[in-house]
Design an enzyme around this catalytic site. Structure first.
Site, short mmCIF file in Angstrom:
data_model
loop_
_atom_site.label_atom_id
_atom_site.label_comp_id
_atom_site.label_asym_id
_atom_site.label_seq_id
_atom_site.Cartn_x
_atom_site.Cartn_y
_atom_site.Cartn_z
N ASP A 169 0.86 -1.17 0.00
CA ASP A 169 0.00 0.00 0.00
C ASP A 169 0.91 1.23 0.00
O ASP A 169 2.11 1.12 0.27
CB ASP A 169 -0.90 -0.04 1.24
N ASP B 157 -0.28 5.06 0.97
CA ASP B 157 -0.56 6.14 1.93
C ASP B 157 -0.52 5.64 3.37
O ASP B 157 -1.20 4.65 3.71
CB ASP B 157 -1.91 6.77 1.62
#
Length: 228
Positions: free
Chosen positions: A13, A15
């Site tokens: 991922d 953020d």
């Protein structure tokens, strides 16, 4: 003959996982700084969408229509110039050595690496390149004549269960399936990524939200803190 060792897969991922900010929300704040939008109203809506995301209740189609409106009004050339500034002033200072080293370590192991994010490809493609990650699975913005952004999403959005579907589509295009990998590492901070984390042999709660940390502790998943 000795059977060949199966390859490994590593999915990151972005953020709050590889960078200590939400690039989607930060881009909205940057647009405000540029003076492209009404500060009060845009921030109110941007913050509301962000809270919906954290609660796992984001209407991603409505959010993309909202968030891309300033880009549609300004056009591709102004958008690219603004993103160059965004990278220099916001993203580059947030790219920490520990996160770079983590990506580099998986690359050195020979893992197949992808960045899998619910943020759109306009924002994240330059960030993936900055990390040296060639494969980006992001929300694809639909483009019209001349490369203009329409405000709609092209295909399945890489959000929650959509991340699993998009990874499977990518693997299928490469002639691969989940079971072809000896180890599957998934790094995320968010409970929104639980469907993807559950595909992993090595799920890692990276800088986890309180909700994800509780799940990780209950299930005995590794917890990694890249940022303090």
């Amino acid at each position: 003959m000795t059977a060949a060792t199966p390859p490994n897969l590593c999915l990151f991922d972005l953020d709050e996982t590889l960078i200590p900010l939400d690039s989607d929300h930060a881009w909205g704040e940057f647009v405000i700084r540029l003076g492209w939008v009404d500060e009060t109203e845009f921030r109110r809506r941007n913050d509301a969408f962000f809270e919906s995301y954290k609660a796992g209740a984001l209407d991603i189609h409505a959010y993309v229509a909202f968030a891309t409106a300033p880009l549609r009004e300004r056009g591709p050339e102004a958008a690219r110039a603004a993103h160059d500034r965004f990278m220099r002033e916001v993203v580059a200072p947030a790219m920490r050595p520990a996160a770079r080293a983590l990506v580099d370590d998986h690359r050195a192991r020979g893992d197949r690496i992808a960045l899998v994010t619910a943020t759109n490809d306009f924002i994240t493609a330059p960030i993936a390149r900055a990390f040296g990650i060639d494969t980006l699975i992001a929300v694809r913005l639909e483009h019209g004549p001349g490369g203009t952004i329409t405000g709609r999403i092209d295909g399945t959005p890489s959000y929650r269960e959509g991340k699993v579907r998009r990874v499977e589509q990518w693997l299928a295009a490469e002639g691969a399936r989940w079971r072809d990998f000896g180890r599957i590492s998934v790094y995320s901070d968010s409970v929104n990524d639980l469907p993807l984390l559950e595909q992993a042999t090595d799920p890692v709660a990276a800088n986890p939200s309180p909700a994800l940390e509780a799940i990780a502790r209950e299930r005995g998943w590794r917890i990694l803190r890249l940022f303090e």
